[in-house]
Design an enzyme around this catalytic site. Structure first.
Site, PDB file in Angstrom:
ATOM      1  CG  HIS A 167      10.912 -18.598   1.109  1.00 56.62           C
ATOM      2  ND1 HIS A 167      11.707 -17.627   2.007  1.00 56.62           N
ATOM      3  CD2 HIS A 167       9.701 -17.204   0.528  1.00 56.62           C
ATOM      4  CE1 HIS A 167      11.765 -15.390   1.754  1.00 56.62           C
ATOM      5  NE2 HIS A 167      10.643 -16.146   1.483  1.00 56.62           N
ATOM      6  CD  GLU A 170      14.178 -20.595   0.681  1.00 48.72           C
ATOM      7  OE1 GLU A 170      13.451 -19.703  -0.284  1.00 48.72           O
ATOM      8  OE2 GLU A 170      13.372 -20.297   1.823  1.00 48.72           O
ATOM      9  CG  HIS A 260      14.255 -18.837   5.392  1.00 52.35           C
ATOM     10  ND1 HIS A 260      13.508 -19.223   4.541  1.00 52.35           N
ATOM     11  CD2 HIS A 260      13.263 -18.951   6.584  1.00 52.35           C
ATOM     12  CE1 HIS A 260      12.373 -17.714   4.682  1.00 52.35           C
ATOM     13  NE2 HIS A 260      12.924 -17.740   6.313  1.00 52.35           N
ATOM     14  CD  GLU A 336      18.750 -18.771   4.126  1.00 58.23           C
ATOM     15  OE1 GLU A 336      18.290 -18.889   3.322  1.00 58.23           O
ATOM     16  OE2 GLU A 336      17.224 -17.170   4.249  1.00 58.23           O
TER      17      GLU A 336
HETATM   18 ZN   LIG Z   1      13.405 -18.576   1.645  1.00 59.13          ZN
END
Ligand SMILES: [Zn+2]
Length: 375
Positions: A167, A170, A260, A336
Site C-alpha cells: 500500500h 503507507e 504496513h 502495522e
Molecule cells: Zn496496508
C-alpha cells in the site's frame, strides 16, 4: 500570491479554491481506476506569516474515515524534518490550520518516502559486498521491481523475507525497512553478523513503485490492491506480486514480515494468520514469541491492541500474510504502524515518524534473533 501544487513525486491534491489563505478548499484525488483515497501531499507557496486554513472537503469519503479523528497532518520546510500541525476533523471535513514560517512548505498525510530516496537506498545497499541486487520484473508503468538479497544461501540457513509498501501511501513501511537494512548491513553490529550466519534475507523495500510515484493510498497503476492479489497474481493486473511470489517459490520462506501502516489505530501491532483453515499452532506460537521479543526491544510496539483474530477457516486467502503462511507453512506476519501516534508513548511534535519507524525496523532484528534457532 498563495499557490497550492502537487505535480511531483507522490503529490496528491486537487484545488477547489485557493484565493484566500484563510479559506483554501481542497479535495484528495482517488487512486487511478479505484475508489480509494486518503494520501495527500502538496506544497503551499507564498503564505509566509499568514494564518492558513486548508480544508479537505472530501475527507468523509476517504478509505478510512476513522483515520481522521485525533489525526494531525505532517508538515516540512526542508523535506527532511517533518512535524505535526494543528488539524481538525469536523462535519466531514478535515482542516489543517497553520502559519508557515517560510514561503515554501509541504504538507502530507505522512512523511513521504520518495522514489528518489528509494533509488538511493537500493544503490547504497547494492554497494555492500554482502548484497546482491536483482531487478525481478517491471511494473505496469515500467518501473523496476527491486529485490535485495543479503547473505549467501547455504544448507541449513533460514530464509527470511521482508516486504513493504504494498500500500504505497503507507510510507512508514519503507522508513522501517530502511532502518532494518541499515542495521543488518552494519559490520559493527554483532547481532546482525550472527543473524547473517544463520539466515539469508530477501528484502523488497517497495512493492508498489507506481502507486508510490502516482501519490496513491492503496493501489498500483491499474487500481489493483496488491494485498488482495496473493492467491492468483497476474502479469496484467499485479506483476509486482506475480514476480515476488515467483521468487518466493524459488527460495522457499521460513519467515516473512510484510510492513504496513494503519490509518485508524494509534498502536504498533502485528497481525498473523489465525484465520487460516490450515493454521499451524507451532508457527503461530513462534509469531507470538517474535512479538514478545519485539516489545522488549522496542516498547513502541505492543500486543494488547490490534485487529480481531479470525476463527480458523475465516481468512481471506488473497491477503499476503495468510497466503504465504499457507503456501510455505511460514511464520507470516503483517506489521502495522500508526499514521497518528502511539497513544501510550506519544511524541506530540512528530507523532509517529520516520525516525521511530527506522528504530522499529532495527528492532525487528532483535525479535528475529529471539526465535531464529526455532524456525
Ligand atoms: Zn496496508
Amino acid at each position: 500570491m498563495v499557490k497550492i501544487s502537487s505535480n511531483f513525486d507522490s503529490g496528491n491534491i486537487e484545488v477547489i479554491e485557493a484565493g484566500s489563505p484563510s479559506n483554501i478548499r481542497l479535495n484528495i484525488r482517488k487512486d487511478n481506476n479505484s475508489d480509494f483515497y486518503q494520501w495527500f501531499h502538496f506544497r503551499l507557496t507564498g503564505a509566509k506569516g499568514q494564518l492558513c486554513a486548508m480544508t479537505i472537503e472530501n475527507a468523509a469519503g476517504a478509505a478510512y474515515v476513522d483515520g481522521w479523528p485525533g489525526y494531525q497532518a505532517c508538515a516540512s520546510y526542508d523535506r527532511q524534518e517533518w512535524f505535526r500541525v494543528s488539524t481538525v476533523y469536523h462535519d466531514g471535513e478535515l482542516t489543517i490550520q497553520h502559519i508557515p514560517d517560510s514561503d515554501s512548505i509541504y504538507y502530507a498525510y505522512f512523511a513521504p518516502y520518495s522514489m528518489e530516496r528509494h533509488h538511493d537506498l537500493i544503490s547504497q545497499a547494492a554497494e555492500d559486498d554482502k548484497v546482491k541486487m536483482h531487478v525481478i520484473g517491471e511494473t505496469l508503468d515500467g518501473q523496476d521491481i527491486d529485490l535485495l538479497t543479503i547473505g549467501d544461501m547455504a544448507v541449513g540457513k533460514k530464509v527470511i523475507w521482508v516486504i513493504a509498501r504494498q500500500h504505497p501511501g503507507e510510507t512508514m513501511a519503507e522508513w522501517c525497512v530502511e532502518g532494518f537494512l541499515e542495521r543488518l548491513l552494519d559490520e559493527d553490529d554483532a547481532l546482525s553478523r550472527q543473524l547473517l550466519e544463520k539466515a539469508v534475507f530477501y528484502v523488497v523495500p517497495n512493492m508498489n513503485p507506481d502507486g508510490s510515484r502516482r501519490g496513491h493510498l492503496r493501489t498500483n497503476a491499474c487500481g489493483a490492491n496488491l494485498n488482495r492479489e496473493w492467491e492468483d497474481p497476474s502479469l496484467e493486473r499485479s506483476p509486482e506480486v506475480f514476480y515476488v511470489r515467483g521468487k518466493m517459490d524459488e527460495t522457499g520462506v521460513d519467515l516473512v514480515l510484510d510492513c504496513h501502516g494503519d490509518e485508524a489505530l494509534p498502536y504498533n501491532f502485528i497481525a498473523c494468520f489465525e484465520g487460516n483453515a490450515d493454521v499451524d499452532p507451532a508457527q503461530l506460537d513462534l509469531a507470538y514469541d517474535y512479538q514478545r521479543h519485539l516489545m522488549q526491544a522496542n516498547p513502541d510496539f505492543q500486543m494488547e491492541q490490534g485487529y480481531p483474530k479470525g476463527e480458523p477457516g475465516s481468512a481471506n486467502m488473497t491477503v499476503g500474510t495468510n497466503q504465504l503462511a499457507h503456501r510455505y507453512n511460514a511464520v507470516s506476519m503483517t506489521l502495522e504502524m500508526p499514521f497518528k501516534d502511539t497513544i501510550d508513548s506519544p511524541n506530540s511534535h512528530t507523532g509517529w515518524s520516520p525516525e521511530r519507524s527506522n528504530k522499529l525496523g532495527r528492532a525487528q532484528l532483535d525479535a528475529l534473533a529471539g526465535i531464529i534457532d526455532r524456525l
